[in-house]
Design an enzyme around this catalytic site. Structure first.
Site, short mmCIF file in Angstrom:
data_model
loop_
_atom_site.label_atom_id
_atom_site.label_comp_id
_atom_site.label_asym_id
_atom_site.label_seq_id
_atom_site.Cartn_x
_atom_site.Cartn_y
_atom_site.Cartn_z
N SER A 72 29.80 58.56 45.81
CA SER A 72 28.74 58.79 46.80
C SER A 72 28.15 57.48 47.31
CB SER A 72 27.62 59.62 46.16
OG SER A 72 28.14 60.81 45.62
N GLY A 73 27.76 56.60 46.39
CA GLY A 73 27.12 55.35 46.80
C GLY A 73 28.09 54.37 47.42
N CYS A 107 30.64 63.55 42.58
CA CYS A 107 30.04 64.67 43.31
C CYS A 107 31.11 65.54 43.96
CB CYS A 107 29.07 64.12 44.35
SG CYS A 107 28.30 65.42 45.31
N LYS A 155 31.24 72.43 41.45
CA LYS A 155 30.29 73.20 40.63
C LYS A 155 29.62 74.29 41.47
CE LYS A 155 26.21 72.10 40.87
NZ LYS A 155 25.26 71.15 40.38
N TYR A 212 20.62 70.10 33.12
CA TYR A 212 20.97 70.96 34.24
C TYR A 212 22.45 71.33 34.25
CZ TYR A 212 22.97 67.27 37.26
OH TYR A 212 23.76 66.29 37.81
N GLU A 217 23.81 75.14 34.27
CA GLU A 217 24.60 75.63 35.41
C GLU A 217 25.91 76.28 34.95
OE1 GLU A 217 22.92 72.62 38.85
OE2 GLU A 217 24.73 72.02 37.78
N ASP A 259 24.52 56.05 39.99
CA ASP A 259 24.31 56.43 38.58
C ASP A 259 24.43 55.27 37.62
OD1 ASP A 259 24.08 58.98 39.55
OD2 ASP A 259 25.71 59.84 38.37
N THR A 312 23.29 62.63 43.87
CA THR A 312 24.10 62.14 44.98
C THR A 312 23.28 61.60 46.17
OG1 THR A 312 26.14 63.23 44.51
CG2 THR A 312 25.60 63.04 46.82
N ALA A 361 17.42 70.37 42.07
CA ALA A 361 17.63 71.79 41.77
C ALA A 361 18.52 71.94 40.55
CB ALA A 361 18.28 72.48 42.96
N HIS A 397 7.69 87.07 57.64
CA HIS A 397 7.81 88.28 56.82
C HIS A 397 8.95 89.16 57.31
CE1 HIS A 397 6.32 91.48 54.25
NE2 HIS A 397 6.47 92.31 55.27
N GLU A 437 7.94 83.16 52.29
CA GLU A 437 6.56 83.39 52.71
C GLU A 437 5.60 83.26 51.52
OE1 GLU A 437 5.40 87.39 54.00
OE2 GLU A 437 7.16 88.20 52.98
P1 FAD Z 1 30.26 58.41 41.42
O1 FAD Z 1 30.17 59.43 42.49
O2 FAD Z 1 30.42 58.88 40.02
O3 FAD Z 1 31.45 57.46 41.81
C1 FAD Z 1 31.90 56.42 40.99
C2 FAD Z 1 33.38 56.22 41.24
O4 FAD Z 1 33.76 55.00 40.66
C3 FAD Z 1 34.25 57.28 40.60
O5 FAD Z 1 35.09 57.85 41.59
C4 FAD Z 1 35.04 56.54 39.54
O6 FAD Z 1 36.35 57.05 39.37
C5 FAD Z 1 35.06 55.15 40.11
N1 FAD Z 1 35.22 54.08 39.13
C6 FAD Z 1 34.56 53.92 37.95
N2 FAD Z 1 34.91 52.76 37.37
C7 FAD Z 1 35.81 52.17 38.19
C8 FAD Z 1 36.56 50.94 38.13
N3 FAD Z 1 36.36 50.07 37.13
N4 FAD Z 1 37.42 50.66 39.13
C9 FAD Z 1 37.59 51.54 40.16
N5 FAD Z 1 36.92 52.68 40.27
C10 FAD Z 1 36.03 53.00 39.30
N6 FAD Z 1 24.06 65.46 41.97
C11 FAD Z 1 23.36 66.14 42.91
O7 FAD Z 1 22.67 65.51 43.72
N7 FAD Z 1 23.40 67.50 42.99
C12 FAD Z 1 24.17 68.25 42.15
O8 FAD Z 1 24.20 69.48 42.24
C13 FAD Z 1 24.93 67.57 41.16
N8 FAD Z 1 25.74 68.25 40.33
C14 FAD Z 1 26.50 67.58 39.41
C15 FAD Z 1 27.31 68.32 38.56
C16 FAD Z 1 28.08 67.69 37.63
C17 FAD Z 1 28.99 68.49 36.74
C18 FAD Z 1 28.03 66.26 37.53
C19 FAD Z 1 28.87 65.54 36.50
C20 FAD Z 1 27.22 65.51 38.37
C21 FAD Z 1 26.45 66.17 39.31
N9 FAD Z 1 25.59 65.47 40.17
C22 FAD Z 1 24.84 66.16 41.09
C23 FAD Z 1 25.42 64.01 40.05
C24 FAD Z 1 26.22 63.27 41.11
O9 FAD Z 1 27.58 63.65 41.03
C25 FAD Z 1 26.07 61.78 40.91
O10 FAD Z 1 24.70 61.45 40.91
C26 FAD Z 1 26.76 60.97 42.01
O11 FAD Z 1 28.12 61.29 42.11
C27 FAD Z 1 26.58 59.46 41.73
O12 FAD Z 1 27.26 58.70 42.70
P2 FAD Z 1 27.76 57.24 42.35
O13 FAD Z 1 28.22 56.67 43.64
O14 FAD Z 1 26.77 56.52 41.58
O15 FAD Z 1 29.01 57.44 41.39
#
Ligand code: FAD
Length: 447
Positions: A15-16, A43, A51, A178, A182, A303, A311, A341, A436, A441
């Site tokens: 995501s980030g 995500c 999920k 959470y 879920e 994260d 996300t 949520a 309503h 509401e």
């Molecule tokens: P990530 O999205 O985790 O991306 C990190 C990426 O880095 C991964 O693809 C990984 O493979 C890659 N990586 C790691 N190390 C290396 C490396 N050394 N070299 C190359 N690549 C690497 N958030 C919500 O807002 N709403 C929700 O409903 C929700 N539900 C969730 C349900 C579950 C089961 C889980 C596990 C998480 C959920 N989250 C939810 C949290 C959300 O997924 C995270 O907050 C979000 O993905 C964080 O984004 P990020 O960019 O920090 O890392």
């Protein structure tokens, strides 16, 4: 021409990382990203998106069981886990493709392999290639934290739950956060026997107690069993393939054990020490409000920084980083009033202060509530009641927080969050005419 291979090298296409790459590129930076698993990150690939699809799939069970009272006869209904699982995974493949396209369309070069930091301006790919960059962004996310107990290898985490060969008849969920609630909700709705084990008395720590208590009553009435103040000590695989969890004095049999006891920053072996970066106690990367680490050329978002693990927050941090470093627009993310949520059944959502937090900060706090039976449930055997709670500072009438549990709570809460973020008062809510009949509401009828 710069001396570096890239202006920005991002580790992690989640995501980030993806957002940061796209925005930095739009500001004219030469950007590359490394991803060791699948583009899209947690995500998209094994978190929020699949999920939520499982939640949707499982909700048909309730809809179908209530349909009779609305005049529908549905003969021969049955559920096939593999159909739902494969549908969800096919959509994840589609989304992964779209994320890859986003990178291409924004001229972001991608390396589908692991990268580690080798110094303030250099990374090394798993293939051995060394790359230099003016800036490095660490966006590696988190990883499920598994307990150090005998037999843990027989258990699954949320990573594996999306790929199960069979729907477990008996599922043991370890954890009270959470993610635990879920998946407990999904498999309970699908007909699995679900037990949740939590090491403390409190599930969903950090959420408003009033709505959590209501959710936990409903979850129990729906058949989820809770074992609180309980610890899993070991897991044994039995001759018939089932699992035996030892809780110390008590054992539970299950077909799958899902460990959901939290997530840890994905920094093991990442090499940040080569750039002089000292990790925090949980392995997180400490950053300032501009997402900068102690090494001036290395930033971190999402994260891995262990701030708010959601996300939309990772996306905002990635965007703010790119604007700050490449767009000449220094920006910081505001962490107050972040709505969140739990996609439990029914779902729970909240924004702003809980009653407990508000009472610590404000001398005069009043809680308004609506405890109602959603209209949708009136024709059904479902006697569950929704609960909305509004936390108000009595001195200024300002709404400090809203917390709700009931059908569609996340959809309603997102809109209410705008009002709380804008600093509106209880009087502003009261002055708004009700729409309503709706559940939303209730928000303007609280007393
Ligand atoms: P990530 O999205 O985790 O991306 C990190 C990426 O880095 C991964 O693809 C990984 O493979 C890659 N990586 C790691 N190390 C290396 C490396 N050394 N070299 C190359 N690549 C690497 N958030 C919500 O807002 N709403 C929700 O409903 C929700 N539900 C969730 C349900 C579950 C089961 C889980 C596990 C998480 C959920 N989250 C939810 C949290 C959300 O997924 C995270 O907050 C979000 O993905 C964080 O984004 P990020 O960019 O920090 O890392």
């Amino acid at each position: 021409m710069s001396d570096f291979d890239y202006d920005l090298f991002i580790i992690g296409a989640g995501s980030g990382g993806v957002r940061a790459s796209r925005i930095a590129s739009s500001h004219g930076a030469r950007v590359a990203v490394a991803e060791e698993y699948r583009v899209g990150g947690t995500c998209v690939i094994r978190g929020c998106v699949p999920k939520k699809m499982l939640v949707y799939g499982s909700m048909f069970a309730e809809e179908l069981s209530h349909a009779g009272n609305y005049g529908w006869t549905i003969e021969g209904k049955s559920f096939d886990w593999k159909v739902l699982r494969d549908f969800v995974n096919a959509d994840v493949d589609r989304l992964e493709g779209l994320y890859g396209k986003t990178l291409e369309n924004n001229r972001v070069e991608k390396y589908l392999e692991r990268a580690t930091v080798t110094g303030p301006n250099s990374v090394k790919l798993a293939s051995g290639k060394e790359i230099t960059a003016k800036y490095i962004l660490v966006a590696v996310g988190g990883w499920p934290a598994m307990p150090d107990i005998p037999g843990v290898e027989h258990c699954i985490s949320s990573n594996e739950v999306f790929h199960l060969e069979e729907q477990p008849k008996r599922l043991l969920v370890v954890g009270g956060g959470y993610i635990a609630m879920e998946f407990a909700g999904v498999f309970n709705a699908l007909g699995s026997e679900v037990t949740v084990i939590n090491r403390s008395e409190t599930i969903l720590r950090g959420y408003d107690r009033g709505v959590v208590e209501r959710l936990s009553e409903i979850a129990q009435a729906r058949g989820i069993q809770f074992k609180l103040n309980a610890n899993i000590r070991s897991v044994t695989k039995q001759a018939d393939g089932s699992l035996l969890a030892d809780l110390g004095g008590e054992t539970i049999e299950a077909d799958q054990i899902l460990i959901a006891t939290g997530r840890k920053p994905n920094t093991a072996g990442l090499g940040l020490e080569t750039a002089g970066i000292k990790l925090g106690v949980k392995g997180e990367v400490p950053v300032d409000q501009y997402n900068r680490t102690s090494c001036p050329s290395i930033y971190a978002v999402g994260d891995v920084t262990d701030r708010v693990q959601l996300t939309p927050v990772a996306i905002r941090e990635g965007h703010a980083f790119a604007d700050t470093v490449f767009g000449n627009k220094p920006r910081i993310v505001e962490y107050d009033h972040i709505p969140s949520a739990v996609f439990s059944q029914p779902p729970l959502a909240g924004v702003g202060l809980t009653e407990e937090q508000a009472r610590r900060e404000y001398p005069n706090v009043k809680v308004y509530k609506s405890d109602f039976r959603p209209m949708k449930n009136l024709f059904s055997p479902n006697a569950e009641r929704g609960l909305y709670r509004m936390i108000v500072d009595e001195d200024t009438n300002k709404v400090l927080g809203i917390h709700m549990v009931g059908p569609e709570a996340p959809e309603i809460l997102q809109v209410a969050a705008i009002a709380v973020k804008a600093g509106l008062t209880k009087a502003d809510f009261d002055a708004t005419v009700a729409l309503h009949p709706s559940m939303a509401e209730e928000l303007v009828l609280l007393n």
